[in-house]
Design a protein around this motif. Sequence first.
Motif, mmCIF file in Angstrom:
data_model
loop_
_atom_site.group_PDB
_atom_site.id
_atom_site.type_symbol
_atom_site.label_atom_id
_atom_site.label_comp_id
_atom_site.label_asym_id
_atom_site.label_seq_id
_atom_site.Cartn_x
_atom_site.Cartn_y
_atom_site.Cartn_z
ATOM 1 N N VAL A 96 0.841 -1.203 0.000
ATOM 2 C CA VAL A 96 0.000 0.000 0.000
ATOM 3 C C VAL A 96 0.878 1.256 0.000
ATOM 4 N N LEU A 97 1.901 1.266 0.818
ATOM 5 C CA LEU A 97 2.763 2.436 0.885
ATOM 6 C C LEU A 97 3.629 2.589 -0.360
ATOM 7 N N SER A 98 3.916 1.485 -1.035
ATOM 8 C CA SER A 98 4.677 1.592 -2.283
ATOM 9 C C SER A 98 3.853 2.275 -3.372
ATOM 10 N N VAL A 99 2.537 2.107 -3.338
ATOM 11 C CA VAL A 99 1.674 2.814 -4.291
ATOM 12 C C VAL A 99 1.752 4.315 -4.046
ATOM 13 N N LEU A 100 1.676 4.706 -2.777
ATOM 14 C CA LEU A 100 1.646 6.128 -2.441
ATOM 15 C C LEU A 100 3.005 6.791 -2.606
ATOM 16 N N GLY A 101 4.058 6.097 -2.258
ATOM 17 C CA GLY A 101 5.361 6.746 -2.223
ATOM 18 C C GLY A 101 6.299 6.420 -3.345
ATOM 19 N N PHE A 102 5.969 5.410 -4.171
ATOM 20 C CA PHE A 102 6.929 4.994 -5.186
ATOM 21 C C PHE A 102 6.281 4.887 -6.564
ATOM 22 N N TRP A 103 5.826 3.713 -6.965
ATOM 23 C CA TRP A 103 5.460 3.541 -8.374
ATOM 24 C C TRP A 103 4.213 4.331 -8.748
ATOM 25 N N GLY A 104 3.201 4.401 -7.871
ATOM 26 C CA GLY A 104 2.031 5.209 -8.191
ATOM 27 C C GLY A 104 2.359 6.687 -8.230
ATOM 28 N N TYR A 105 3.104 7.134 -7.238
ATOM 29 C CA TYR A 105 3.530 8.536 -7.176
ATOM 30 C C TYR A 105 4.380 8.912 -8.383
ATOM 31 N N TYR A 106 5.335 8.058 -8.732
ATOM 32 C CA TYR A 106 6.252 8.410 -9.819
ATOM 33 C C TYR A 106 5.543 8.404 -11.168
ATOM 34 N N ALA A 107 4.592 7.498 -11.351
ATOM 35 C CA ALA A 107 3.838 7.510 -12.608
ATOM 36 C C ALA A 107 3.089 8.824 -12.776
ATOM 37 N N LEU A 108 2.472 9.305 -11.702
ATOM 38 C CA LEU A 108 1.787 10.592 -11.761
ATOM 39 C C LEU A 108 2.779 11.733 -12.018
ATOM 40 N N LEU A 109 3.947 11.634 -11.420
ATOM 41 C CA LEU A 109 4.939 12.702 -11.564
ATOM 42 C C LEU A 109 5.440 12.819 -12.993
ATOM 43 N N VAL A 110 5.778 11.696 -13.626
ATOM 44 C CA VAL A 110 6.308 11.782 -14.987
ATOM 45 C C VAL A 110 5.229 12.251 -15.955
#
Length: 324
Positions: A96-110
């Motif tokens: 759950v935290l990997s979605v918020l802080g890593f792959w989900g977050y980074y996909a939105l960022l790029v």
Amino acid sequence: MLPGVLAGLAAGALWGLVFVVPAWLPHWPPVDLAVGRMLAYAGVSLGAMLVVPLLRSRTSPLANQVASEIANEEADAVAPTTSLWPDRRQALAAFVLSVLGFWGYYALLVLSLRDAGPEVPTLIIGTIPLWVMVLGKPGDLRWRALLPGLLLTAAGLALMTESVQAGGGLVQAPAFWRGVMLAGVAMVFWTAFALLNSAWLRRNPQVSVTAWANWLGLATGVGTLGLWAVAGSPLREILGRPDLVTYLVLCGATGFGAAWLATILWNEASRRLSASLCGQLIVSETLFALLYAFVLEGRWPMPAQWLAAVLFTLGILASIKAQR
């Protein structure tokens, strides 16, 4: 103190690289960029979990003695776990935290960087310390004390947004504002990650920071594979692109540096410095990201952008000072 400050600045410099990588590969889909970096992070985490214990078992007795003495000096009241793998509850929390802080977050960022360019998303993400302060405000801190920092940061963000729009840029207005919205969602994701991750670590003192970082890396890899399967390019298409080598180098560098190594450096800074000083060092991520963006574009910031960056930085520092 100096080693801690240098470690915090180095972490900020590594984090800042994330914001300009899409400019090096403008024709690559944002999802593919996110997938490459996150899989690299997962690979480094897996290697750390499997290789490092093997290397430690083969070190000299003197090295083991020194490592043991250091571990004893830095041990918490609750001894960290020696388990390599998480249990079911820990694995679910890591995912759950990997979605918020890593792959989900980074996909939105790029996606936001593609639509709005690097400057405004960089500053929006840079407000994360403020939101963490507001949502995690100590009970004895008055809201009035936070107001100067919030106003300065909002003014800087508005000025940078206006300067990008006035300069024309390479994006049309609809795409620009879509990028701003995506950056806002990414900011919400990482703010939630910061608060929930901190709370989880406080509730689970038996889990070492290194083990938790590696578990997050593995969870990130699992989620990234799902993201790739749903929205990524086919492997044959990726391997056939002419700038594949650049893609692999950048993904490997950011996965190792901006994810795994930066986390280690930030943990070192957090161990040596006070929380308020660590908060100030978060500003280095924003400043380095802006520096990389302007260097990559081969131009100096406009006066309005200089002023916006100054206001933004002063706003962060004022908010942190209010909590001392």
